[in-house]
Design an enzyme around this catalytic site. Structure first.
Site, mmCIF file in Angstrom:
data_model
loop_
_atom_site.group_PDB
_atom_site.id
_atom_site.type_symbol
_atom_site.label_atom_id
_atom_site.label_comp_id
_atom_site.label_asym_id
_atom_site.label_seq_id
_atom_site.Cartn_x
_atom_site.Cartn_y
_atom_site.Cartn_z
ATOM 1 N N GLY A 216 0.663 -0.904 0.117
ATOM 2 C CA GLY A 216 0.286 0.090 0.088
ATOM 3 C C GLY A 216 1.140 1.332 -0.140
ATOM 4 N N ASN B 220 7.115 -7.671 11.652
ATOM 5 C CA ASN B 220 5.817 -7.789 10.824
ATOM 6 C C ASN B 220 5.750 -8.824 9.556
ATOM 7 O OD1 ASN B 220 3.749 -6.599 11.246
ATOM 8 N ND2 ASN B 220 4.130 -5.830 9.508
ATOM 9 N N LYS C 249 14.076 0.496 3.663
ATOM 10 C CA LYS C 249 13.330 2.031 4.707
ATOM 11 C C LYS C 249 13.442 3.473 3.379
ATOM 12 C CE LYS C 249 10.290 -0.073 6.992
ATOM 13 N NZ LYS C 249 9.162 -0.533 5.840
#
Length: 506
Positions: A113, A328, A394
């Site tokens: 997303g 995660n 990231k």
């Protein structure tokens, strides 16, 4: 004295009744605003929009009910020994002969997303090139295709897109038509941002272009349970005999399908299947903010830093008390998701995320995190996995690591090079001149040799020539107005470079 106590009790009652009246009025106002927004939906989007706005209303109702930190610090305990298993123990069991039939029970879900904006890229983050021009999505498809070919299986890939990434992702999926992977997509919900002062939705209609572009947001990956269920895919996969989903962030290059964990799920040693497995790994100083697994009221519970009372934040960050954090990477039973979703029994803490829009308006968005649902599932388990299963990209500093010779690429999977003598990943900090991917690429003629690097800090206007080698601790600082060009073929070992260094062609 007694009278004073009575008056105080009455005034507290009065205050709470007053708050309750205000809360009810606010819920009514929000309901009216949402109905106005829904009335602007075209007929083909009506059902979808209604699902989204109903989901938002439930979340908003809970948001108004809950105040203050969501955990009672006194109840937090370390998890019992057997509730977090070492990966080595699970791997030691080996694999059964029928691993193909075990694999055929699996669906891989990638959280897709996010946009690449924090790295200066337009469009979905999964379409950024990370290795030999391959994108995150390319590597994911290669990994699963390799599994399907090796074991003659049919493991599908499912992408959870957001309204920000859906169109661009679908355009690119055509290039995988000839790969041996069935690819499905579904969209996470689209919720309205709310004004921080009035708590009313900013959006006036369902459109999300033009002046309404900032009025909507995808509500965090905790939304996977409802949106996966609403998409119909959950029931489809159950109908096909699938039993588990492996969920992970698409930008975590370490999150590959692990056959040992899957086998542990399908053939548990005590005969009792886990409904939810969370992969955790040992904290380092860089991970002190990561969510940690705790024992809370008799169940495994994920505690995030935002839920911790201020007085206990330092204790939460302590590497000695809370030794692990959530990667995660999650393995979840499909039947359990269906059961809990139908019972409306998935309980996730609300994350309140404040934002300031371009025009200066302060808004909040209400989000949830997928791992927080662990406490709603039966027989949950943590597995303490090697750090190599947590390789998130990231920033461009992370990108430099995965592009370098520290890693070798095989069938879409990155593994630490055997030539590196110690398995830890170097600490890399690239300054603001490197934040955007295109600037970062312009500053490296080729990616340096980093096999013997421990620590790299680069700040200011710095460029690297071809075939540079970095070893030990290297710090390069160009002061404001200065520029440093590291010459081609340079070997920097335990060096600090500062000031001004220009290599001029003549």
């Amino acid at each position: 004295m007694e009278r004073q106590v009575q008056i105080k009790a009455m005034s507290q009652d009065g205050a709470s009744q007053f708050q309750e009246v205000i809360r009810q009025e606010l819920e009514l106002s929000v309901k009216k605003e949402l109905e106005k927004i829904l009335s602007t939906a075209p007929s083909q989007e009506l059902e979808h929009t209604k699902n989204d706005l109903d989901g938002f209303r439930k979340l908003f109702h809970r948001f108004l009910q809950e105040k203050g930190p969501s955990v009672d610090w006194g109840k937090i305990q370390r998890p019992p020994e057997d509730s977090i298993q070492p990966y080595e123990k699970i791997k030691a069991k080996g694999l059964p002969d029928n691993i193909s039939s075990v694999l055929n029970k699996l669906v891989v879900v990638k959280l897709n997303g996010g946009l690449g904006t924090s790295m200066g890229c337009k469009g979905p983050k999964s379409l950024i090139g990370v290795r030999n021009e391959h994108t995150f999505l390319d590597l994911t498809v290669q990994q699963i295709e390799h599994l399907n070919k090796t074991y003659n299986t049919d493991v599908p890939l499912v992408l959870m897109n957001s309204f920000n990434t859906d169109e661009d992702t679908k355009k690119i999926l055509q290039k995988y038509n000839h790969c041996r992977v069935k690819i499905y997509t579904f969209n996470q919900s689209r919720y309205p941002r709310i004004n921080k002062e009035s708590l009313l939705p900013v959006a006036k209609d369902v459109s999300y272009s033009g002046e309404n572009a900032d009025a909507w947001y995808p509500p965090g990956h905790g939304d996977i349970y409802a949106s996966f269920y609403n998409s119909g895919l959950l029931n489809t996969f159950i109908g096909e005999g699938k039993e588990y989903i492996f969920v992970s962030n698409i930008d975590n290059l370490g999150a590959t399908v692990d056959l040992y964990i899957l086998n542990h799920l399908m053939n548990p040693p005590n005969g009792k299947r886990c409904e939810f497995v969370m992969e955790v790994t040992n904290k380092t100083r860089a991970d002190v903010k990561g969510g940690t697994l705790t024992q809370y009221e008799g169940k495994l519970r994920l505690v995030e830093i935002a839920q911790v009372p201020k007085a206990h934040v330092d204790e939460f960050k302590s590497v000695s008390k809370f030794k692990i954090f959530n990667t995660n990477n999650l393995w979840i039973s499909l039947a359990a998701v269906k059961r809990l979703q139908e019972q409306n029994a998935i309980d996730m803490e609300i994350i309140v995320n404040p934002k300031t829009l371009d025009g200066g308006l302060n808004v909040i968005q209400l989000e949830t995190a997928v791992g927080a649902a662990i406490k709603s599932f039966e027989n949950s388990l943590g597995i303490n996995v090697p750090r190599s299963r947590f390789l998130p990209v990231k920033t461009t500093s992370d990108l430099l690591l995965v592009m370098s010779n520290l890693y070798s690429l095989n069938a879409g999977s990155l593994t630490m090079s055997e030539k590196r003598e110690f398995p830890t990943v170097p600490l890399v900090k690239l300054g603001s001149s490197f934040t955007k991917v295109q600037d970062y690429l312009r500053r490296f003629e080729s990616i340096p040799d980093m096999l013997e690097l421990d620590h790299l800090t680069v700040s200011g206007d710095v460029t690297f020539g071809k075939n540079v080698s970095l070893k030990g601790t290297v710090i390069i600082i160009a002061n404001h107005g200065d520029r440093i060009d590291i010459p081609p073929g340079a070997v920097l070992e335990n060096k600090i470079v500062s000031g001004n260094l220009r290599i001029l062609d003549h």
